[in-house]
Structures are given as structure tokens and as C-alpha cells.
Motif scaffolding. Sequence first.
Motif, PDB file in Angstrom:
ATOM      1  N   HIS A 231       0.819  -1.232   0.000  1.00 55.71           N
ATOM      2  CA  HIS A 231       0.000   0.000   0.000  1.00 55.71           C
ATOM      3  C   HIS A 231       0.848   1.276   0.000  1.00 55.71           C
ATOM      4  O   HIS A 231       1.033   1.934   1.014  1.00 55.71           O
ATOM      5  N   LEU A 232       1.327   1.598  -1.200  1.00 55.79           N
ATOM      6  CA  LEU A 232       2.160   2.776  -1.416  1.00 55.79           C
ATOM      7  C   LEU A 232       1.570   4.015  -0.743  1.00 55.79           C
ATOM      8  O   LEU A 232       0.359   4.237  -0.774  1.00 55.79           O
ATOM      9  N   ASP A 243      15.486  12.614   0.075  1.00 55.01           N
ATOM     10  CA  ASP A 243      15.428  11.180   0.343  1.00 55.01           C
ATOM     11  C   ASP A 243      13.982  10.727   0.182  1.00 55.01           C
ATOM     12  O   ASP A 243      13.183  10.815   1.113  1.00 55.01           O
ATOM     13  N   PRO A 244      13.613  10.264  -0.998  1.00 57.70           N
ATOM     14  CA  PRO A 244      12.222   9.902  -1.268  1.00 57.70           C
ATOM     15  C   PRO A 244      11.754   8.617  -0.600  1.00 57.70           C
ATOM     16  O   PRO A 244      10.580   8.252  -0.709  1.00 57.70           O
ATOM     17  N   GLY A 245      12.654   7.912   0.106  1.00 55.25           N
ATOM     18  CA  GLY A 245      12.248   6.692   0.800  1.00 55.25           C
ATOM     19  C   GLY A 245      11.761   5.614  -0.151  1.00 55.25           C
ATOM     20  O   GLY A 245      12.158   5.558  -1.326  1.00 55.25           O
ATOM     21  N   ILE A 246      10.868   4.755   0.333  1.00 54.29           N
ATOM     22  CA  ILE A 246      10.350   3.659  -0.494  1.00 54.29           C
ATOM     23  C   ILE A 246       9.612   4.195  -1.712  1.00 54.29           C
ATOM     24  O   ILE A 246       9.627   3.585  -2.779  1.00 54.29           O
ATOM     25  N   VAL A 247       8.981   5.368  -1.566  1.00 54.08           N
ATOM     26  CA  VAL A 247       8.264   5.963  -2.687  1.00 54.08           C
ATOM     27  C   VAL A 247       9.195   6.165  -3.886  1.00 54.08           C
ATOM     28  O   VAL A 247       8.777   6.089  -5.035  1.00 54.08           O
ATOM     29  N   GLY A 248      10.475   6.382  -3.615  1.00 55.33           N
ATOM     30  CA  GLY A 248      11.449   6.576  -4.688  1.00 55.33           C
ATOM     31  C   GLY A 248      11.604   5.384  -5.604  1.00 55.33           C
ATOM     32  O   GLY A 248      12.144   5.511  -6.709  1.00 55.33           O
ATOM     33  N   LEU A 249      11.143   4.204  -5.187  1.00 56.01           N
ATOM     34  CA  LEU A 249      11.248   3.004  -6.026  1.00 56.01           C
ATOM     35  C   LEU A 249      10.331   3.065  -7.244  1.00 56.01           C
ATOM     36  O   LEU A 249      10.484   2.255  -8.173  1.00 56.01           O
ATOM     37  N   LEU A 250       9.389   3.993  -7.253  1.00 60.28           N
ATOM     38  CA  LEU A 250       8.478   4.107  -8.385  1.00 60.28           C
ATOM     39  C   LEU A 250       9.222   4.249  -9.703  1.00 60.28           C
ATOM     40  O   LEU A 250       8.755   3.793 -10.749  1.00 60.28           O
ATOM     41  N   THR A 251      10.388   4.892  -9.673  1.00 63.75           N
ATOM     42  CA  THR A 251      11.130   5.121 -10.912  1.00 63.75           C
ATOM     43  C   THR A 251      12.512   4.469 -10.878  1.00 63.75           C
ATOM     44  O   THR A 251      13.438   4.930 -11.536  1.00 63.75           O
ATOM     45  N   TYR A 263       3.533  -2.141  -7.078  1.00 59.29           N
ATOM     46  CA  TYR A 263       3.138  -1.498  -5.829  1.00 59.29           C
ATOM     47  C   TYR A 263       1.620  -1.541  -5.677  1.00 59.29           C
ATOM     48  O   TYR A 263       0.871  -1.303  -6.626  1.00 59.29           O
ATOM     49  N   GLY A 264       1.180  -1.913  -4.478  1.00 58.67           N
ATOM     50  CA  GLY A 264      -0.242  -1.940  -4.198  1.00 58.67           C
ATOM     51  C   GLY A 264      -0.744  -0.557  -3.825  1.00 58.67           C
ATOM     52  O   GLY A 264      -0.026   0.228  -3.211  1.00 58.67           O
ATOM     53  N   MET A 265      -1.979  -0.266  -4.201  1.00 55.92           N
ATOM     54  CA  MET A 265      -2.626   0.975  -3.789  1.00 55.92           C
ATOM     55  C   MET A 265      -4.059   0.689  -3.396  1.00 55.92           C
ATOM     56  O   MET A 265      -4.780  -0.039  -4.088  1.00 55.92           O
ATOM     57  N   ILE A 266      -4.460   1.258  -2.252  1.00 55.66           N
ATOM     58  CA  ILE A 266      -5.829   1.112  -1.770  1.00 55.66           C
ATOM     59  C   ILE A 266      -6.626   2.285  -2.331  1.00 55.66           C
ATOM     60  O   ILE A 266      -6.573   3.400  -1.810  1.00 55.66           O
ATOM     61  N   THR A 267      -7.352   2.045  -3.398  1.00 50.42           N
ATOM     62  CA  THR A 267      -8.046   3.145  -4.080  1.00 50.42           C
ATOM     63  C   THR A 267      -9.509   3.215  -3.638  1.00 50.42           C
ATOM     64  O   THR A 267     -10.432   3.134  -4.441  1.00 50.42           O
ATOM     65  N   ASP A 268      -9.684   3.392  -2.338  1.00 49.86           N
ATOM     66  CA  ASP A 268     -11.035   3.480  -1.778  1.00 49.86           C
ATOM     67  C   ASP A 268     -11.494   4.922  -1.611  1.00 49.86           C
ATOM     68  O   ASP A 268     -12.578   5.176  -1.080  1.00 49.86           O
ATOM     69  N   GLY A 269     -10.644   5.879  -2.036  1.00 44.13           N
ATOM     70  CA  GLY A 269     -11.004   7.282  -1.889  1.00 44.13           C
ATOM     71  C   GLY A 269     -10.681   7.845  -0.525  1.00 44.13           C
ATOM     72  O   GLY A 269     -10.939   9.028  -0.267  1.00 44.13           O
ATOM     73  N   ILE A 279      -0.190  10.801  -9.392  1.00 44.80           N
ATOM     74  CA  ILE A 279       1.280  10.860  -9.390  1.00 44.80           C
ATOM     75  C   ILE A 279       1.863   9.456  -9.554  1.00 44.80           C
ATOM     76  O   ILE A 279       2.756   9.221 -10.383  1.00 44.80           O
ATOM     77  N   ALA A 280       1.358   8.515  -8.757  1.00 42.23           N
ATOM     78  CA  ALA A 280       1.877   7.142  -8.819  1.00 42.23           C
ATOM     79  C   ALA A 280       1.616   6.522 -10.178  1.00 42.23           C
ATOM     80  O   ALA A 280       2.504   5.900 -10.780  1.00 42.23           O
ATOM     81  N   HIS A 281       0.413   6.687 -10.678  1.00 44.25           N
ATOM     82  CA  HIS A 281       0.041   6.062 -11.948  1.00 44.25           C
ATOM     83  C   HIS A 281       0.869   6.614 -13.099  1.00 44.25           C
ATOM     84  O   HIS A 281       1.321   5.864 -13.978  1.00 44.25           O
ATOM     85  N   ARG A 282       1.086   7.914 -13.107  1.00 45.05           N
ATOM     86  CA  ARG A 282       1.850   8.501 -14.207  1.00 45.05           C
ATOM     87  C   ARG A 282       3.332   8.185 -14.094  1.00 45.05           C
ATOM     88  O   ARG A 282       4.038   8.130 -15.093  1.00 45.05           O
ATOM     89  N   ALA A 283       3.814   7.957 -12.877  1.00 46.84           N
ATOM     90  CA  ALA A 283       5.223   7.605 -12.699  1.00 46.84           C
ATOM     91  C   ALA A 283       5.495   6.161 -13.101  1.00 46.84           C
ATOM     92  O   ALA A 283       6.541   5.859 -13.686  1.00 46.84           O
TER      93      ALA A 283
END
Length: 404
Positions: A231-232, A243-251, A263-269, A279-283
Motif C-alpha cells: 500500500h504505497l 530522500d524519497p524513501g520507499i516511494v522513490g522506487l516508483l522510478t 506497488y499496491g494501492m488502496i483506491t477506496d477514496g 502521481i503514482a500512476h503517471r510515474a
Amino acid sequence: MASSEVSSANNIVYQYYNCLILWRHKFIREDLWVRNGIILDPKMLFFDECKKPDIRIDCHGLYIVPGFIDVQINGGFSVDFSSHENVEEGIQKVAKGLLGYGVTSFCPTIVTSPRDVYHKMIPRIKIRNGSKDGAGVLGIHVEGPFISKKKKGAHPEDYIIEPSNGIKTVEDVYGSLECIKMLTIAPELPNASEVIKQLVQRGIVVSLGHSVGNVLQAEAAVNNGASFITHLFNAMLPFHHRDPGIVGLLTSSKIAKNRKIYYGMITDGIHSHPAALRIAHRANPEGLVLVTDAISAMGLPPGVHKLGQQSLTISGFTAHLTGTDTLAGSVATMPYCIKHFHKATGCSMEQAIEAATLHPAESLHIDDKKGTLEYSSDADFVMIDESFQILKTFIAGEMVYSCD
């Protein structure tokens, strides 16, 4: 029934026509052919066997998509996988209920728990194929206890530990690794690197999460075989430009040696703002995996319910640890998550569906059979309309749910 009659029945060829099928990332107006629970190549059927369909089914212009796959689901329909007394009965109840939401396979998820809970639950959750009795079980996702106390989220701090003796600690805590498909670990923990290497060698997908790890620790974990993020954005350090942390793994595809990072995402709003989803989807659009992170209250009315060893309160689509403002999983269903993701990001209908089908299958290395309508893959599919409403669910070519 005689054996010849059984053989004849098993070889029935079904042709689903007047439909739009999700084929290689695009919806096309084409027929779907099925025999013996497998999707057929019609050219081979016609030219090699000179065979016509035995049964033709008019789909009335509906969409046919692969069955949904949920790699992180804690329970539902009053069942909590981390505390349910009758494990087999609980798995069965959730598996059956998921058919109505188009989920044809899933990973029951056990959150941070006492050692005796793991020893009791894990041996009783078996990998199995889906059927009219319920969605298939792909293996267990153990989310904890090897996580950071600083980013524990709804996990009980008393049971969070470090792998002090490496893989031996992991084996002692779980009792068995046999049916574990995915394991969440914080990459900054002592001995995490060696643990990750050994888990990957055993065919277990290692996911990074519930962590205060920096980007170097996250990249080191990926180099050791980790390939998923739990759950990103949730339960990890926020993005920082130095230091983008784990989020930096997106690219970080180069760091991953040209392997995809999923990467998992909980898209419940609720768990992530629409801007964060965009941001995540476009990256990294090809790595995004929709997960419900659903808890026992999914499918239940508002009130107080159990999550593992703790109590939580449900109000609308929001679940909090009782008496706190800490989010505790989701009560949204997979079709709702797909629909919200589609609307929030403006992605195509195909991209929204593949985030719940192809991508999770790829992340678990089962995309040769699941998450796709390719020839020779399992005939697990769902009929939906343009609003993502689940109309019919099929597993191995058998209709296991109909909204009628």
C-alpha cells in the motif's frame, strides 16, 4: 454417466459472441472461446480440428475481462483471517462472497499477530483452485510482524519483532512457509537483506512496507529480490526530495536491474488522495496493483468489528481503530476500487481493469494462467458493463455468479 459421456461433456466448446474482450491491453470486438476451463485459439480450433462451437452465448454487447485478483485482503463478510476461530470456514465464506465482486482469486492476508496465531492459521490455509464454491486461494500474504513500530498503522505494537536470527526467526514465527505467497517486511530491519534473499529463493514475493526505510535501504532490498511495495504512501515515510524513501522506487527500474517494481494501492477514496493516485500512476502505470486491503467489515453495516487482535469502528467507507483516528484497512470492494481509480486518474478503462488483473498476476508470476484472456490461460473471467458493474463471474469456464 459413462466415461465416454463425461469426456464428451468436458470437451464442449463455448463461444461467447457479441462482446468486447480485453485483449492485449485493448478492448476489441471479438469472440471468446472456451473448452475444458481454458481459453482457446479459434484458428487452431477451426484449422487443426475443423470444429465448430457446441454452445453459442450472446453477451449482448457486454465487456469480458479477466477475473480480478486481490493480493491483500484481510477478510470480509464478518470474517477476519487473523483471528477467525474456524479458519477453513472463514476462508470459504469470504471466497464465496468475493465471486459477486468479480474476484476469482486472492491472497488471504494475516496481519501482525502472536506466534501461536500464525502457527494455528497458516497450516490451515491451503492453496486451491477456484470453483462455484468460491474464489481460488493463491497463497497467504503475511503482513507483519517484521515491520517498523514507528509505522505500525493498525498493527498491534506488542507483537512487532525484528528478524534477529535472520531466516530462522522468520521460520520460528510463522511455523511454516509452505503456503506463503507474499511477505511484507521493513527493509531497514536488522538482517532484512539476508532474509529477503532467502525468501525470494523459496519463491516468496517480498514486499516492502510499514517502514521508515530510506531510499538506499529500499533499493538494497530490491537488489536482493524484493519486487513489491505494500500500500504505497500508507505506513511509510512521506516523499522528500532529498530522500524519497520507499516511494522513490516508483522510478527505480535501473536499480531493479530492469525488473518491474509493483506497488499496491488502496483506491477506496480514503487511504490516498486522487492527486497521489495520479502521481503514482503517471510515474509507473505498469506497476500499479489495486488492492482492497479489505477487513472483516467489508459487506457489513457500520459498527464495531474485529481486525486481528484489535477492535475497529466502521463509518461509511472509513475504518478506524476504535477510539483513535488511525485508519485500519478498507471496507471497499474491488469493483469500487477500480471505478474510483478510473475516475480519479482519468486512465482508460483498460488500464483500470489491468491494475486489478494483469498487474497482480504479473507480480505473483502467474500471468501465464491468470489475469489475462490470452490463449491457453485459465478461463477465469467477468462480464461487466461500462460502469464496471459485475453481471456474471466465471471460473474455469463455469458461471459461478450472476447478478440475476
